[in-house]
Design a protein around this motif. Sequence first.
Motif, PDB file in Angstrom:
ATOM      1  N   MET A   1       0.683  -1.251  -0.041  1.00 24.34           N
ATOM      2  CA  MET A   1       0.085  -0.206   0.025  1.00 24.34           C
ATOM      3  C   MET A   1       1.155   1.495   0.094  1.00 24.34           C
TER       4      MET A   1
ATOM      5  N   SER B   1     -10.311  -5.236   7.199  1.00 21.96           N
ATOM      6  CA  SER B   1     -11.413  -6.075   7.660  1.00 21.96           C
ATOM      7  C   SER B   1     -12.094  -5.379   8.274  1.00 21.96           C
TER       8      SER B   1
ATOM      9  N   ALA C   1      -6.666  -6.408   1.168  1.00 22.63           N
ATOM     10  CA  ALA C   1      -5.911  -6.204   1.730  1.00 22.63           C
ATOM     11  C   ALA C   1      -4.846  -7.143   2.119  1.00 22.63           C
TER      12      ALA C   1
ATOM     13  N   PHE D   1      -4.087  -7.003   7.256  1.00 20.96           N
ATOM     14  CA  PHE D   1      -5.311  -7.215   6.595  1.00 20.96           C
ATOM     15  C   PHE D   1      -6.325  -7.719   7.823  1.00 20.96           C
TER      16      PHE D   1
ATOM     17  N   LEU E   1      -1.125  -1.224  -8.439  1.00 18.83           N
ATOM     18  CA  LEU E   1      -2.699  -0.587  -8.440  1.00 18.83           C
ATOM     19  C   LEU E   1      -3.526  -1.031  -9.291  1.00 18.83           C
TER      20      LEU E   1
ATOM     21  N   ARG F   1     -14.458  -7.568  -0.791  1.00 15.31           N
ATOM     22  CA  ARG F   1     -13.474  -6.387  -1.711  1.00 15.31           C
ATOM     23  C   ARG F   1     -11.640  -6.180  -1.397  1.00 15.31           C
ATOM     24  N   ILE F   2     -12.618  -4.455  -0.058  1.00 14.42           N
ATOM     25  CA  ILE F   2     -11.929  -4.194   0.394  1.00 14.42           C
ATOM     26  C   ILE F   2     -10.704  -5.403   1.275  1.00 14.42           C
ATOM     27  N   SER F   3     -11.416  -6.396   1.831  1.00 10.41           N
ATOM     28  CA  SER F   3     -10.619  -7.448   2.855  1.00 10.41           C
ATOM     29  C   SER F   3      -9.476  -7.872   2.197  1.00 10.41           C
TER      30      SER F   3
ATOM     31  N   LYS G   1     -10.328  -6.902  -7.264  1.00 13.09           N
ATOM     32  CA  LYS G   1     -10.665  -5.885  -6.599  1.00 13.09           C
ATOM     33  C   LYS G   1     -13.005  -6.148  -7.131  1.00 13.09           C
TER      34      LYS G   1
END
Lengths: 77, 148, 148
Positions: free
Chosen positions: A13, B22, C25, B18, C34, C20-22, C41
């Motif tokens: 990130m 989450s 991550a 993570f 990216l 999607r975020i999990s 995602k």
Amino acid sequence: SGEIKRFLRDDGMVKVSRTLKENGWKIKQTAEKISYEQGREATLEEISKLTELSIEDIVMAMEANVEVESIYKSVYQ
Amino acid sequence: MRNEMTMEFDAISENEAFARISVAAFISFLNPTLEEMSDVKTAVSEAVTNAVIHGYDGIEGGKVVINCLIEKDVLHIEVIDKGKGIENIERAMEPLFTTKPELNRSGMGFPFMEAFMDDLEVISEPDKGTIVQMKKKIGCTSWIEDEE
Amino acid sequence: MRNEMTMEFDAISENEAFARISVAAFISFLNPTLEEMSDVKTAVSEAVTNAVIHGYDGIEGGKVVINCLIEKDVLHIEVIDKGKGIENIERAMEPLFTTKPELNRSGMGFPFMEAFMDDLEVISEPDKGTIVQMKKKIGCTSWIEDEE
Ligand SMILES: Nc1ncnc2c1ncn2[C@@H]1O[C@H](COP(=O)(O)OP(=O)(O)O)[C@@H](O)[C@H]1O
Ligand SMILES: Nc1ncnc2c1ncn2[C@@H]1O[C@H](COP(=O)(O)OP(=O)(O)O)[C@@H](O)[C@H]1O
Ligand SMILES: [Mg+2]
Ligand SMILES: [Mg+2]
């Protein structure tokens, strides 16, 4: 220290951290403005409306901020 | 409103971020403030770090489980490991108490969880593992009011 | 390097962003670009949306399971529902095919998963449910090279 380097290297990130940090700054400004005007903490939805950032982007931007803070934490430990 | 999720992942430090992200994403539809979100993330980070560093200290292949339940405006989180367990829970929860001073642990994990969440309970048995249960009311319920 | 996680959550559309975020991550320590991140995602979003909208269409209390495995630089994802299943998988995977035109579905979910991931397999049985298996190589392996 090695801890910080590992931290920066391990976290993909960091690559997107520039936009995330800009968003983070915008979010914090907006949150402060809302809490100043309303006399209470701003919610995610309110911040989302004013910054025109999605809830998802705000969650990610706040994560970038956590990371910055953690880096400082490891520095001062 | 009720919403539930559970996740299980390898007990490696790479998964701490993570887990934290989450849970933050999971609670975001409750419309928390930034502070509430950051409180929950800190508590989850501390609990997961403890599971990895203390629970599975030197044990390979361990798994961490997180159960999250949202009931109305209350978030219930459980962080579970099947690692070494804690002999003296009361002492472990004291501020500054740590069994790993050599790793620069601050002994502030449990005190942080206690401070940032509304409720903290720790269930543990030596060689069986540890369950950390936390609760927090998420203040802004506009999302629930909007529901028909 | 191997890293594994599994998550289970209520089949409601609010959890699509969470899923999607999990996953994003979870893969972030592989140091994806990216574009890779956004590809994954999108694929996860489409698969989870399908499970919620088609799999559990009108069924209460359904659960979606996501299994993620990272082996070296390859990400394996499974999105599983125990819903209605698909009668004709081949036809379902055709571009623009949808059984829900009234919901403005585009029929592009499976084609997107196929385009954004390196491999897509769909296993399904009527009234049993559906398993969507996807694979993708994450290109930047700097993290792996750095490992000692
Ligand atoms: N999941 C766990 N499994 C085994 N022991 C634990 C666990 N969590 C905490 N402990 C014990 O409790 C102590 C205090 O934890 P904490 O307050 O987080 O401080 P620290 O992690 O900095 O040592 C730890 O040093 C460890 O001995
Ligand atoms: N998990 C699922 N359970 C049952 N049917 C599904 C599932 N996923 C996809 N389908 C079927 O396959 C069709 C095509 O899916 P997709 O390509 O995502 O297009 P869309 O979702 O826009 O309809 C759907 O309309 C539906 O009939
Ligand atoms: Mg600790
Ligand atoms: Mg679809």
